[in-house]
Design an enzyme around this catalytic site. Structure first.
Site, PDB file in Angstrom:
ATOM      1  N   THR A  16      33.981  33.278 -32.102  1.00 59.99           N
ATOM      2  CA  THR A  16      34.426  32.197 -32.990  1.00 59.99           C
ATOM      3  C   THR A  16      34.559  30.872 -32.242  1.00 59.99           C
ATOM      4  O   THR A  16      34.245  29.815 -32.775  1.00 59.99           O
ATOM      5  CB  THR A  16      35.781  32.579 -33.622  1.00 59.99           C
ATOM      6  OG1 THR A  16      35.582  33.730 -34.436  1.00 59.99           O
ATOM      7  CG2 THR A  16      36.351  31.466 -34.476  1.00 59.99           C
ATOM      8  N   SER A  59      31.628  39.085 -30.915  1.00 61.48           N
ATOM      9  CA  SER A  59      32.118  40.063 -29.934  1.00 61.48           C
ATOM     10  C   SER A  59      32.000  41.529 -30.367  1.00 61.48           C
ATOM     11  O   SER A  59      31.960  42.406 -29.509  1.00 61.48           O
ATOM     12  CB  SER A  59      33.534  39.724 -29.471  1.00 61.48           C
ATOM     13  OG  SER A  59      34.501  40.117 -30.390  1.00 61.48           O
ATOM     14  N   THR A  91      37.239  37.206 -30.322  1.00 59.57           N
ATOM     15  CA  THR A  91      38.549  37.847 -30.159  1.00 59.57           C
ATOM     16  C   THR A  91      38.555  39.316 -30.573  1.00 59.57           C
ATOM     17  O   THR A  91      39.437  40.066 -30.174  1.00 59.57           O
ATOM     18  CB  THR A  91      39.605  37.110 -30.994  1.00 59.57           C
ATOM     19  OG1 THR A  91      39.171  37.096 -32.356  1.00 59.57           O
ATOM     20  CG2 THR A  91      39.806  35.696 -30.495  1.00 59.57           C
ATOM     21  N   ASP A  92      37.569  39.722 -31.372  1.00 61.68           N
ATOM     22  CA  ASP A  92      37.631  41.077 -31.943  1.00 61.68           C
ATOM     23  C   ASP A  92      37.682  42.168 -30.879  1.00 61.68           C
ATOM     24  O   ASP A  92      38.353  43.189 -31.061  1.00 61.68           O
ATOM     25  CB  ASP A  92      36.438  41.323 -32.877  1.00 61.68           C
ATOM     26  CG  ASP A  92      36.553  40.544 -34.177  1.00 61.68           C
ATOM     27  OD1 ASP A  92      37.586  39.877 -34.383  1.00 61.68           O
ATOM     28  OD2 ASP A  92      35.611  40.598 -34.990  1.00 61.68           O
TER      29      ASP A  92
END
Ligand code: ASP
Length: 338
Positions: A16, A59, A91-92
């Site tokens: 992101t 990610s 971030t995932d």
């Protein structure tokens, strides 16, 4: 050093923080490391940034080889004189990638991972602030010898405990029970008491190791009514190791315990708590499917590691060729302890 400013290497992997859209539709990773660095006010005063784009992926599409290649790149940067390294990514999977990096990070220089919950074009985008925090954290002498750090929303977390605990909030990262290691305040990385950082795992020669088959370590999370059917199917696929996300302090149903016992004879099987906080039990419960019963059947307790981190630890140990049950158990006892 360059122009008197310390060199910090920034490697971008996508996510992101690097995502945009030209027509107002949903964003995808597009922005290079240079573009990310340019967009941060105050960054050039903090460090001489060497920016490189290592991947351009959301990610969920990162994998272990990509992360290990980024690790090698980070090592080259500090060998070349960088005082610290920052990796930006989605971030995932950040709680997993940072821990995989941390298992191997054997340098005193900080390796700091960050990302963003809001893309650059949104109001109140958090990427620039997180990147500035990460770079200043990487420069700070107080950040040395702490392994891999996750800098997010003004907090500094130890990679082995940090977890993504919210799917959309900017304060998505928490370190349950242990809390963050430090805070970023007025441009400074401030730390509380020093935390233990287990000895890094020796990195195999990746030029050859990544060409060979990599360990297959599936994660099976149990649920109400689970009699072990999925674990049975997974075991039949002959993986190299298995992690079970158990209820509470690491429990499964009596029926599934039988399957765990059969699987643990075939491959290393680790059980962790699926709760998101707290350790597996040691001697609390003795019923079929309890932690005492699973250990008796040959399973290995993950301690305080989440199922995701336990999976990466088992994967890493298998990557290095470790298959001895007692040594695997000892590694989890050490690395799964605070
Ligand atoms: N939502 C994700 C992020 O925060 C997307 C990803 O992980 O790439 O970056």
């Amino acid at each position: 050093m360059s122009s008197g400013r310390p060199v910090v290497a920034v490697g971008a992997l996508g996510g992101t923080i690097a995502s945009s859209s030209t027509d107002g539709s949903a964003v995808v990773p597009t922005l290079s490391a240079e573009r990310l660095a340019e967009a941060v006010p105050g960054l050039v005063e903090s460090a001489a940034v060497h920016a490189e784009t290592l991947a351009m992926l959301p990610s969920p599409s990162l994998d272990e080889p990509t992360v290990l290649r980024a690790l090698c790149w980070a090592r080259e940067q500090v060998d070349g004189g960088a005082v610290g390294v920052v990796l930006t990514q989605g971030t995932d999977t950040l709680e997993e990638t940072s821990y995989l990096l941390d298992l191997f990070w054997d340098r005193p220089e900080p390796l700091v991972v960050t990302g963003a919950m809001r893309s650059p074009q949104s109001a109140g985008a958090d990427g620039p602030a997180n990147l500035l925090t990460a770079v200043r954290t990487a420069v700070a002498p107080a950040s040395r010898d702490r392994g891999v750090l996750v800098a997010f929303d003004d907090e500094l977390h130890q990679a082995r405990w940090v977890a993504k605990t919210d799917s959309v909030a900017t304060g998505a990262f928490r370190s349950p029970v242990f809390g963050p290691l430090g805070r970023y305040v007025e441009g400074e990385a401030l730390y509380g008491a020093p935390a233990r950082h287990p000895v890094p795992v020796e990195l195999p020669d990746l030029r050859t190791r990544l060409e060979e088959p990599l360990p297959r370590v599936p994660l099976v999370v149990t649920h109400l009514g689970d009699k072990g059917e999925v674990l049975d199917v997974v075991t039949a696929a002959e993986p190299d190791g298995i992690v079970v996300g158990g209820f509470g302090a690491g429990h499964v149903s009596a029926e599934m315990a039988e399957v765990v016992g059969r699987a643990a004879v075939a491959v290393p099987l680790v059980f962790a708590s699926r709760t998101g906080a707290g350790p597996t039990g040691r001697a609390m419960y003795g019923y079929p499917g309890s932690e005492v019963d699973l250990v008796r059947r040959g399973a290995i307790a993950a301690g305080w590691l989440s199922p995701f981190k336990a999976r990466l630890l088992l994967w890493t140990l298998l990557l290095t060729g470790e298959t001895d049950g007692e040594r695997l158990r000892a590694a989890f006892a050490d690395r799964g302890a605070p």
